[in-house]
Design an enzyme around this catalytic site. Structure first.
Site, PDB file in Angstrom:
ATOM      1  N   HIS A  54       0.836  -1.200   0.000  1.00  0.00           N
ATOM      2  CA  HIS A  54       0.000   0.000   0.000  1.00  0.00           C
ATOM      3  C   HIS A  54       0.866   1.244   0.000  1.00  0.00           C
ATOM      4  O   HIS A  54       2.089   1.185   0.208  1.00  0.00           O
ATOM      5  CB  HIS A  54      -0.963   0.026   1.191  1.00  0.00           C
ATOM      6  CG  HIS A  54      -0.305   0.101   2.547  1.00  0.00           C
ATOM      7  ND1 HIS A  54      -0.012  -1.017   3.305  1.00  0.00           N
ATOM      8  CD2 HIS A  54       0.123   1.165   3.291  1.00  0.00           C
ATOM      9  CE1 HIS A  54       0.548  -0.660   4.435  1.00  0.00           C
ATOM     10  NE2 HIS A  54       0.641   0.672   4.458  1.00  0.00           N
ATOM     11  N   ARG A  66      -1.683  11.226   4.360  1.00  0.00           N
ATOM     12  CA  ARG A  66      -2.367  11.808   5.513  1.00  0.00           C
ATOM     13  C   ARG A  66      -3.434  12.786   5.031  1.00  0.00           C
ATOM     14  O   ARG A  66      -3.207  13.538   4.078  1.00  0.00           O
ATOM     15  CB  ARG A  66      -1.372  12.504   6.433  1.00  0.00           C
ATOM     16  CG  ARG A  66      -0.359  11.528   7.038  1.00  0.00           C
ATOM     17  CD  ARG A  66       0.562  12.212   8.048  1.00  0.00           C
ATOM     18  NE  ARG A  66       1.481  11.222   8.612  1.00  0.00           N
ATOM     19  CZ  ARG A  66       2.712  10.990   8.145  1.00  0.00           C
ATOM     20  NH1 ARG A  66       3.150  11.685   7.093  1.00  0.00           N
ATOM     21  NH2 ARG A  66       3.483  10.074   8.701  1.00  0.00           N
ATOM     22  N   GLU A 119      -3.859   3.794   1.748  1.00  0.00           N
ATOM     23  CA  GLU A 119      -4.117   3.962   3.177  1.00  0.00           C
ATOM     24  C   GLU A 119      -4.307   5.453   3.475  1.00  0.00           C
ATOM     25  O   GLU A 119      -3.424   6.266   3.183  1.00  0.00           O
ATOM     26  CB  GLU A 119      -2.961   3.420   4.020  1.00  0.00           C
ATOM     27  CG  GLU A 119      -3.147   3.645   5.516  1.00  0.00           C
ATOM     28  CD  GLU A 119      -1.946   3.235   6.363  1.00  0.00           C
ATOM     29  OE1 GLU A 119      -2.018   3.377   7.593  1.00  0.00           O
ATOM     30  OE2 GLU A 119      -0.930   2.787   5.776  1.00  0.00           O
ATOM     31  N   ASN A 178      -5.233  11.861  11.731  1.00  0.00           N
ATOM     32  CA  ASN A 178      -4.878  12.115  13.124  1.00  0.00           C
ATOM     33  C   ASN A 178      -5.967  12.952  13.777  1.00  0.00           C
ATOM     34  O   ASN A 178      -6.470  13.919  13.193  1.00  0.00           O
ATOM     35  CB  ASN A 178      -3.521  12.820  13.195  1.00  0.00           C
ATOM     36  CG  ASN A 178      -2.378  11.881  12.850  1.00  0.00           C
ATOM     37  OD1 ASN A 178      -2.076  10.953  13.584  1.00  0.00           O
ATOM     38  ND2 ASN A 178      -1.752  12.102  11.692  1.00  0.00           N
ATOM     39  N   HIS A 215       3.319  11.588  -6.831  1.00  0.00           N
ATOM     40  CA  HIS A 215       1.916  11.251  -7.066  1.00  0.00           C
ATOM     41  C   HIS A 215       1.699   9.746  -6.913  1.00  0.00           C
ATOM     42  O   HIS A 215       2.659   8.968  -6.827  1.00  0.00           O
ATOM     43  CB  HIS A 215       1.482  11.672  -8.479  1.00  0.00           C
ATOM     44  CG  HIS A 215       2.297  11.046  -9.577  1.00  0.00           C
ATOM     45  ND1 HIS A 215       3.272  11.730 -10.272  1.00  0.00           N
ATOM     46  CD2 HIS A 215       2.286   9.789 -10.128  1.00  0.00           C
ATOM     47  CE1 HIS A 215       3.823  10.939 -11.173  1.00  0.00           C
ATOM     48  NE2 HIS A 215       3.240   9.751 -11.114  1.00  0.00           N
ATOM     49  N   GLU A 259      -2.206  10.780 -10.863  1.00  0.00           N
ATOM     50  CA  GLU A 259      -2.039  10.647 -12.306  1.00  0.00           C
ATOM     51  C   GLU A 259      -3.005   9.578 -12.820  1.00  0.00           C
ATOM     52  O   GLU A 259      -3.215   8.555 -12.156  1.00  0.00           O
ATOM     53  CB  GLU A 259      -0.609  10.252 -12.644  1.00  0.00           C
ATOM     54  CG  GLU A 259      -0.337  10.133 -14.135  1.00  0.00           C
ATOM     55  CD  GLU A 259       1.076   9.675 -14.453  1.00  0.00           C
ATOM     56  OE1 GLU A 259       1.496   9.826 -15.617  1.00  0.00           O
ATOM     57  OE2 GLU A 259       1.751   9.139 -13.548  1.00  0.00           O
TER      58      GLU A 259
END
Length: 255
Positions: A7, A11, A57, A61, A75, A122
């Site tokens: 993966h 964030r 993923e 937070n 990217h 992209e």
């Protein structure tokens, strides 16, 4: 060491908004979630993602922090059928996705959009893999020889087809030797002008699957990989090293 790219982590500042964006526009579905006291991780991908295909993923937070994208990460690239680039881009535009680089401006070879946090995505033409599945993750490197050597020596990767050497930059693609076409690759972008990059914190890491966490970590230490977060410091659930430019690489195991 398995070596399959499992993966890529980014964030996000608004988890529900990001989930809605990826589920609405890329037809991703939730594949897994980890709720902790201070953060939430959600794993996403197409419904029919290949067993060796990579997931996205999202890390959120809970303290309301904001992030800087930086330019050391470039990217993620997602696939559409060979004859569906313009159609797919037009669909995203009709849905209200931000217009960043349309197919015409990219020679009708690819296109770019951005997600709500500014991560570049992209769109590439491929004759394999589920629509919108992750084709590669691009990172920028300051020394192409060192970068290729890192992935070759530390993770036993090989350079795979896709090299593009232009007047001012080169792109190199690396992956495990026997990786299927549907697996994610790492794209190394090297600019010839000697520039340096800012890591930022909007991007997190790429994750590599290993058969045995401790054995793989010992191999990496023998191969002089940076000791960033060893298995013991992560309760033997995962571990982290870094490449020569500071991009984080997570080691994970899968049943």
């Amino acid at each position: 060491m398995d070596g399959t790219l499992d993966h890529v982590m980014i964030r996000v500042e608004d988890l529900e908004g990001s989930l809605d964006w990826y589920q609405t526009h890329l037809n991703y579905e939730e594949k897994g979630r980890w709720e902790a006291d201070t953060f939430t991780n959600v794993f996403l991908g197409p419904e029919d993602v290949h067993e060796d295909g990579a997931l996205l993923e999202l890390t959120y937070n809970h303290d309301g922090r904001t992030y800087e994208i930086g330019d050391a990460w470039g990217h993620i690239a997602v696939r559409v059928p060979e004859d569906a680039l313009q159609e797919s881009y037009d669909q995203l535009m009709a849905e209200g996705v931000e217009d960043y680089r349309d197919p015409e401006s990219c020679g009708n070879r690819y296109a770019f959009v951005t997600d709500p946090d500014g991560h570049e995505i992209e769109i590439v033409k491929r004759d394999h893999g589920a629509k919108w599945s992750i084709d590669h993750t691009m990172i920028r490197v300051e020394d192409a020889d060192e970068a290729l050597g890192y992935w070759t020596r530390k993770f036993e990767y090989t350079e795979v087809p896709g090299r593009w050497e232009a007047d001012s930059f080169s792109n190199y693609f690396v992956a495990p030797e026997d990786a299927p076409d549907e697996a994610m690759k790492v794209e190394l972008t090297y600019n010839y002008d000697g520039r340096e990059y800012t890591m930022g914190d909007g991007w997190g890491h790429v994750a590599v699957r290993v058969d045995d966490l401790d054995d793989a970590w010992d191999d990496l230490m023998t191969r002089e990989a940076p000791d960033y977060r060893d298995p013991a410091s992560c309760d033997h659930n995962y571990a982290f090293t870094k490449d020569q430019d500071g991009h984080e690489v997570e080691l994970v195991t899968r049943d």
